[in-house]
Design a protein around this motif. Structure first.
Motif, PDB file in Angstrom:
ATOM      1  N   LEU A  52       0.702  -1.289   0.092  1.00 25.25           N
ATOM      2  CA  LEU A  52      -0.100   0.065  -0.188  1.00 25.25           C
ATOM      3  C   LEU A  52       0.899   1.195  -0.019  1.00 25.25           C
ATOM      4  N   LEU A  53       0.161   2.266  -0.167  1.00 23.53           N
ATOM      5  CA  LEU A  53       0.836   3.830  -0.275  1.00 23.53           C
ATOM      6  C   LEU A  53      -0.143   4.531   0.206  1.00 23.53           C
ATOM      7  N   THR A  54       0.086   5.073   1.503  1.00 21.35           N
ATOM      8  CA  THR A  54      -1.131   6.115   1.954  1.00 21.35           C
ATOM      9  C   THR A  54      -0.237   7.144   2.643  1.00 21.35           C
ATOM     10  N   TYR A  68       5.174   3.953   2.259  1.00 20.04           N
ATOM     11  CA  TYR A  68       5.106   3.220   1.208  1.00 20.04           C
ATOM     12  C   TYR A  68       5.425   1.773   1.895  1.00 20.04           C
ATOM     13  N   MET A  69       4.373   0.786   1.687  1.00 21.92           N
ATOM     14  CA  MET A  69       4.561  -0.541   2.435  1.00 21.92           C
ATOM     15  C   MET A  69       4.732  -1.535   1.228  1.00 21.92           C
ATOM     16  N   ILE A  70       6.177  -2.047   1.365  1.00 24.78           N
ATOM     17  CA  ILE A  70       6.262  -3.150   0.282  1.00 24.78           C
ATOM     18  C   ILE A  70       6.784  -4.576   0.915  1.00 24.78           C
ATOM     19  N   ASN A  71       6.584  -5.602  -0.146  1.00 27.79           N
ATOM     20  CA  ASN A  71       6.483  -7.064   0.506  1.00 27.79           C
ATOM     21  C   ASN A  71       7.521  -7.650  -0.489  1.00 27.79           C
TER      22      ASN A  71
ATOM     23  N   LEU B 357      -7.474   1.057   4.998  1.00 25.86           N
ATOM     24  CA  LEU B 357      -7.900  -0.142   4.685  1.00 25.86           C
ATOM     25  C   LEU B 357      -7.323  -0.579   3.210  1.00 25.86           C
ATOM     26  N   LYS B 358      -6.905  -1.572   3.223  1.00 24.94           N
ATOM     27  CA  LYS B 358      -6.220  -2.202   1.674  1.00 24.94           C
ATOM     28  C   LYS B 358      -6.941  -3.569   1.330  1.00 24.94           C
TER      29      LYS B 358
END
Lengths: 175, 397
Positions: A52-54, A68-71, B357-358
């Protein structure tokens, strides 16, 4: 996870490391080093998937926090990069060259927080709101209650009666 | 007579219209060769309140744009003005069809940030509630795929059994659609007397349903003719476009949070999510059929292994004055559509600073769907959309 965090410290001088759980860590990174860091993580370290990006509005500090959440799907590990940007004329470098899907997040952030990502496809098109003229609604200084009071016609509450008094007035109107 | 040739469309549609350097079709509306066509927001072939702005050339789609916002209620913003416990009635409405994962991820975020351990029995009951939610979604979702090709019979069968599962939800939680069964610290109640027996009766019906739907859909020549080879998602798109859950597993990529990051009691259950490689509408539908079968098995395993009695709620502070220390986290679970996560930031006050929420539909219904619909036939739009199981409320929250 520990090695990759150490590497990020050396290469991109990340700060405020918090290892929230086994597979999830938060780091803070400078605005100018954020996209190079994410690019490196994606291309070199296997963090190929964008979760996600928020944004978080820290109104009292005059800052927006972009997350920035990366996996890394192979190692099942997740890194969230916090990037602090100024609230005034909030602008961030676009990352649409890295993932096709990120343009949607950037478009939403432009609309909801007023954070611009120059060059991102369709970033100026409305996404969820249509014909919105007020300040971006997800900013902390946007008051939802005030907005609805001013925008919508006031609706009176439900009428209620005391059952005993009501029956009395119906059955014995003259008393 | 060779019937396969008789029903074949012109196979090579990919070279027209011409694409520019960025891979976008060159469309000149003034040439009168193209037409704008809206599918939705009021349309039986759209999964909820969203619409697709299609540009068509004959019956072929050359460009698609997703429009959402018909159901925007600003939930994330509203939650910033509510105490943690008051967020629940708002949060569960973020996905109407499957509200239980919302309850779970919100509870888990709060528990993680305030350091609460959930009792063993409550964890089993949470796992059960999540699997029951998946069951009732898939009972409509699996036959719904055939419904997009006008084969609506299976949907009627599924809807009947779903109603029985909602009866079980009603006796467990008091609610049929929205349950609010999972709360911070644990769950609201133990299983009622005789629940397992009644659930087993319902599961027997699902077993029959699985066999019947297999005959009805997967051995049906019309369904196969329409679904095989339709809207193939290449493996390299999985990360590029953000593809999760059954859609990724149909492309041969294992994406199931229950397996990759086991939460609650999933590590104690024996299951192996189905994967295949064809990656078309048929493959995605088949993955969902196997998911439904696996869910039935999981519910049986949970009911056999879970304790009948025990602590169901850890003590929590007074919920009206509950302050959570400054922090941030991301919790995810596997919904019927794929990875479903919540990012929560707290600032030490009695309300969340930010909740995001994603859900998988966020990328499935926008970037991915817009890409998949290029060169598709108008008549296949609904099928492609349903195969991605898009849920508009989780896009616009």
């Amino acid at each position: 996870m520990v090695e990759i965090l150490k590497e990020l410290e050396d290469r991109f001088q990340v700060t405020d490391l918090v290892q929230q759980k086994d597979h999830l860590a938060f780091v803070s990174v400078d605005k100018n080093k954020a996209i190079p860091m994410i690019t490196w993580l994606k291309d070199q370290a296997g963090y190929t998937s964008l979760t996600l990006l928020t944004a978080v509005d820290w109104l009292e500090d005059g800052k927006f926090q972009l997350t920035y959440m990366i996996n890394n799907p192979k190692k099942n590990s997740q890194i969230a990069a916090r990037v602090m940007i100024d609230r005034e004329n909030a602008t961030m470098e676009s990352a649409h060259h890295l993932w096709e899907s990120i343009r949607i997040y950037q478009r939403e952030l432009k609309e909801m927080f007023g954070i611009d990502f120059p060059g991102s496809p369709e970033v100026d098109e409305s996404f969820i709101l249509e014909g919105w003229v007020d300040i971006p609604p997800y900013r902390r200084d946007f008051d939802t209650k005030k907005y609805s009071d001013e925008t919508y016609f006031p609706r009176p509450g439900r009428q209620s009666n005391d059952p005993a008094e009501y029956m009395k007035s119906k059955m014995y109107p003259n008393e | 007579m060779d019937l396969t040739k008789m029903f074949q469309f012109n196979a090579d549609r990919s070279s027209y219209p011409e694409l520019d350097a960025n891979g976008k079709p060159i469309i000149d509306l003034s040439s009168h060769k193209y037409l704008k066509l809206w599918q939705g927001p009021q349309h039986p072939g759209v999964t909820g309140n969203m619409s697709l702005e299609l540009t068509v050339n004959g019956d072929e789609i050359v460009e698609s744009k997703t429009h959402v916002g018909y159901l925007h209620r600003g939930f994330e913003k509203l939650m910033e003005r509510r105490k943690f416990i008051q967020c629940f009635p708002t949060c569960i409405r973020m996905c109407v069809a499957e509200p239980d994962p919302n309850e779970y991820i919100l509870s888990a975020c709060i528990e993680e940030l305030s350091g609460i351990e959930v009792p063993e029995t409550a964890q089993w009951l949470r796992t059960l509630a999540l699997e029951m939610a998946r069951l009732q979604v898939l009972l409509r979702g699996v036959p719904g795929q055939a419904g997009t090709f006008s084969l609506g019979l299976g949907y009627q069968w599924g809807n009947y059994i779903r109603d029985l599962i909602l009866d079980r939800f009603e006796e467990l939680t008091g609610g049929r659609v929205y349950h609010m069964y999972i709360l911070p610290g644990g769950v609201r109640g133990l299983l009622p007397d005789g629940f397992k027996k009644r659930m087993e009766e319902n599961l027997k019906l699902v077993d029959e349903f699985l066999v019947n739907i297999n005959d009805l859909m997967y051995n049906n020549i019309v369904f196969k003719q329409r679904a095989v080879g339709l809207a193939v998602i290449p493996v390299e798109w999985i990360d590029q476009y953000g593809v999760y859950g059954p859609a990724a597993r149909a492309a041969g990529i294992m994406r199931d949070v229950r397996k990759t990051h086991p939460y609650l009691k999933y590590s104690e259950l024996d299951f192996e999510p189905y994967t295949t490689t064809a990656s078309d509408v048929y493959a995605r539908s088949l993955v969902r059929w196997h998911d439904l079968k696996m869910t039935v098995d999981l519910i049986r395993q949970i009911m056999a292994k879970m304790p009948d009695k025990g602590e169901i709620k850890a003590p929590t502070p007074n919920v009206m004055h509950w302050r959570i220390p400054k922090g941030e986290t991301y919790v995810k679970c596997e919904s019927s559509r794929g990875e479903y996560g919540m990012y929560m930031v707290t600032d030490g006050s009695d309300m969340p600073r930010r909740v995001n929420l994603k859900g998988p539909s966020y990328t499935h219904a926008t970037a991915l769907l817009e890409r998949l619909l290029i060169n598709a036939n108008i008549a296949d739009t609904a099928a492609i959309m349903v195969s991605l199981a898009t849920c508009p409320p989780e896009i616009e929250r």
